[in-house]
Design an enzyme around this catalytic site. Structure first.
Site, short mmCIF file in Angstrom:
data_model
loop_
_atom_site.label_atom_id
_atom_site.label_comp_id
_atom_site.label_asym_id
_atom_site.label_seq_id
_atom_site.Cartn_x
_atom_site.Cartn_y
_atom_site.Cartn_z
N HIS A 260 -0.57 4.14 -0.08
CA HIS A 260 -1.39 4.97 0.83
C HIS A 260 -1.51 6.42 0.37
O HIS A 260 -1.80 7.31 1.17
CB HIS A 260 -0.82 4.90 2.24
CG HIS A 260 -1.85 4.96 3.33
ND1 HIS A 260 -2.10 6.09 4.06
CD2 HIS A 260 -2.71 4.01 3.80
CE1 HIS A 260 -3.06 5.87 4.95
NE2 HIS A 260 -3.44 4.60 4.80
N GLU B 243 -1.00 -0.50 -4.12
CA GLU B 243 -2.29 0.13 -3.84
C GLU B 243 -2.14 1.64 -3.71
O GLU B 243 -1.21 2.14 -3.07
CB GLU B 243 -2.85 -0.43 -2.54
CG GLU B 243 -4.15 0.21 -2.10
CD GLU B 243 -4.73 -0.45 -0.87
OE1 GLU B 243 -5.48 0.21 -0.15
OE2 GLU B 243 -4.42 -1.64 -0.63
N HIS C 219 -12.23 -2.21 -0.10
CA HIS C 219 -11.50 -1.61 1.01
C HIS C 219 -12.33 -1.76 2.27
O HIS C 219 -13.52 -1.48 2.28
CB HIS C 219 -11.29 -0.12 0.69
CG HIS C 219 -10.56 0.66 1.72
ND1 HIS C 219 -11.20 1.58 2.54
CD2 HIS C 219 -9.26 0.70 2.07
CE1 HIS C 219 -10.31 2.15 3.33
NE2 HIS C 219 -9.11 1.63 3.08
N ASP D 183 0.84 -1.20 0.00
CA ASP D 183 0.00 0.00 0.00
C ASP D 183 0.87 1.25 0.00
O ASP D 183 1.60 1.50 0.95
CB ASP D 183 -0.90 -0.02 1.24
CG ASP D 183 -1.99 1.04 1.20
OD1 ASP D 183 -2.00 1.85 0.26
OD2 ASP D 183 -2.84 1.05 2.12
N GLU E 290 -10.19 3.43 -2.89
CA GLU E 290 -10.80 3.65 -1.58
C GLU E 290 -11.25 5.09 -1.38
O GLU E 290 -12.08 5.37 -0.51
CB GLU E 290 -9.83 3.25 -0.47
CG GLU E 290 -8.60 4.12 -0.35
CD GLU E 290 -7.59 3.57 0.65
OE1 GLU E 290 -7.46 4.14 1.74
OE2 GLU E 290 -6.95 2.54 0.32
#
Length: 384
Positions: free
Chosen positions: A187, A211, A287, A185, A237
Site C-alpha cells: 500500500h 503490491e 486495480h 499489499d 494503481e
C-alpha cells in the site's frame, strides 16, 4: 449524425462518482470518473472537459475525443485529469456498444477468454483476524485473496513490525493451504529498507505478489528490490498513462501491472498499457476497489487482454460499509462469482444496467469520504 446532448454527475456512497452521458438519439452511457477522496475536484474536471470538448459532438469518435481531452491542454497527465478522461471514455464506449448492440470487448477485438478470475479482500486497513476471514472466503469459492501487509510503519521499524506481518500471512497460508493465491499489499506504506526486509521475511509463505512495495514516487528503487526477492512485484494503481508505465517496463523489475480503469485514462488507455505490458512479459491485474461501472470497464479490458491475470473487485470490501457495487445495478447477476471467476458479460455496451432511480436517490445523500491521516508515534504523518 448522433451527438452528445446532455450529461449528469452523481456523487454516491460510499465514495464514488458516476457520469451519465445522453445522445440525441436517446442512448445513455455510464462512466465512473473519480479519485477516492477527491470526487469534487474530479467532478469539476469532468464538467470542464464535457462543456469544452464533448457536448454537441459525435460520441463515436472515441480516440479523437481522448486525444483532444489529453493533448488539448498544455498541462496534462496526473490523477485528476486522467480520472476525468477515464470516466468520459468509459461512458463513450458504453454508448458505442449499445449503438452496435454488442459488448464493448467485441468492438475491441473479441474475447481472449470466457471467464475472469477475481480475488477477494480480507482484513482492513489494519489487518487482524485474517485467518477466519480467509477460510470463509475460500469456503465461498474464491481461489485468490488479498490482504494488507501492515498498518503504518516507521521508515526503519523494529523486528516486531516485521514479525506481525509475517504472523498474519503465515496464519492465512496455514488456514487456506498452498492452492490458494494470496496477494500482499504494501500500500505504499513501506520505505525502501523496510520493503527489503519484509519481502525476505514473507517469501517462505509464497505470496502471489507484493503490491506497491514502495510508493510510485520511488519506482526507480523497484529494480533494486527485485534483486532481493523471488516474489512477483506488482504496482501501477498510482500511474496514470502509458508514459508513466514506460519506465516500469523498461526497468524489468515488475511482474504484474495494476492500472486503474477509473484513473488511467479509461478503456482506451488501459488497453494500450496492457498491450505494452504483454510485449515485456508482464501480467495485467487492474486495480478496482471502486464501483460497478469501473469494474465492468475492467472486465472488458481483461476479456481482450491475453496477459490478464486476475481482477480486483470491491464486493464487501472494508471501504463499502454504506453501499456495495451490486446495489446500483438492475442486473445484479452480471457479477455473479462462481468458483472464484466471473463470466464474460454478454449484454451490449459495458454489460451493466444501472438502476437510475436508485442512483438519484443515493446522490441526495451527503458523501464526504476522505482517507484517514495516520501519524507515527512521534506525531509525524505516516503513509496510509
Amino acid at each position: 449524425m448522433s451527438e452528445i446532448v446532455d450529461y449528469d454527475l452523481y456523487e454516491v456512497p460510499p465514495r464514488w462518482l458516476f457520469l451519465r452521458i445522453e445522445t440525441s438519439d436517446g442512448i445513455v452511457g455510464w462512466g465512473e470518473p473519480v479519485v477516492e477522496g477527491r470526487a469534487a475536484t474530479v467532478r469539476t474536471a469532468v464538467e470542464e472537459l464535457m462543456d469544452n470538448y464533448l457536448v454537441r459532438n459525435d460520441p463515436a469518435r472515441i480516440e479523437d475525443h481522448w486525444q483532444t481531452m489529453y493533448r488539448g491542454g498544455f498541462y496534462r497527465g496526473g490523477p485528476i485529469l486522467m480520472s476525468a478522461i477515464a470516466g468520459i471514455d468509459q461512458a463513450l464506449w458504453d454508448i458505442k456498444g449499445k449503438r452496435f448492440d454488442a459488448p464493448v470487448y467485441e468492438l475491441l477485438g473479441g474475447r481472449a477468454r470466457d471467464r475472469i478470475r477475481v480475488y477477494q479482500w480480507i482484513g482492513g486497513d489494519r489487518p487482524s483476524e485474517v485467518g477466519d476471514a480467509a477460510a470463509d472466503k475460500v469456503a465461498n469459492g474464491f481461489t485468490a485473496l488479498k490482504m494488507n501487509a501492515t498498518s503504518e510503519l516507521r521508515r526503519v521499524d523494529n523486528p516486531a513490525a516485521i514479525e506481525n506481518a509475517v504472523d498474519r500471512l503465515r496464519e492465512v497460508r496455514e488456514r487456506v493451504g498452498p492452492e490458494i493465491d494470496i496477494g500482499v499489499d504494501f500500500h505504499g506504506r513501506v520505505s525502501k529498507p523496510m520493503a527489503k526486509r519484509l519481502a525476505k521475511a514473507l517469501e517462505p509463505y509464497d505470496p502471489m505478489f507484493i503490491e506497491e512495495p514502495v510508493l510510485s514516487d520511488h519506482n526507480d528503487e523497484l529494480h533494486t528490490l527485485a534483486q532481493h526477492t523471488t516474489i512477483p512485484i506488482a504496482t501501477g494503481e498510482r500511474l496514470y498513462s502509458r508514459w508513466d508505465f514506460k519506465e516500469i517496463f523498461e526497468s524489468g523489475a515488475v511482474d504484474v501491472i495494476q492500472p486503474d480503469l477509473s484513473h488511467a485514462g479509461g478503456i482506451t488507455e488501459v488497453k494500450k498499457i496492457a498491450a505494452m505490458a504483454e510485449a515485456y512479459d508482464v501480467a495485467l491485474a487492474p486495480h478496482c476497489p471502486l464501483g460497478p461501472i469501473a469494474l465492468a470497464s475492467c472486465v472488458h479490458v481483461d476479456t481482450i487482454s491475453p496477459n490478464a491475470l486476475i481482477q480486483e473487485q470491491s464486493l464487501n470490501i472494508h471501504y463499502n460499509e454504506s453501499s456495495d457495487i451490486l446495489e446500483y445495478l438492475e442486473n445484479r447477476d452480471v457479477f455473479r462469482y462462481d468458483d472464484g471467476y466471473i463470466e464474460v458479460p454478454t449484454e451490449p455496451g459495458l454489460g451493466i444496467s444501472i438502476d437510475e432511480d436508485y442512483v438519484e436517490q443515493q446522490a441526495e445523500k451527503t458523501v464526504d469520504w476522505h482517507n484517514p491521516v495516520w501519524r507515527n508515534e512521534d506525531g509525524s504523518v505516516a503513509e496510509w
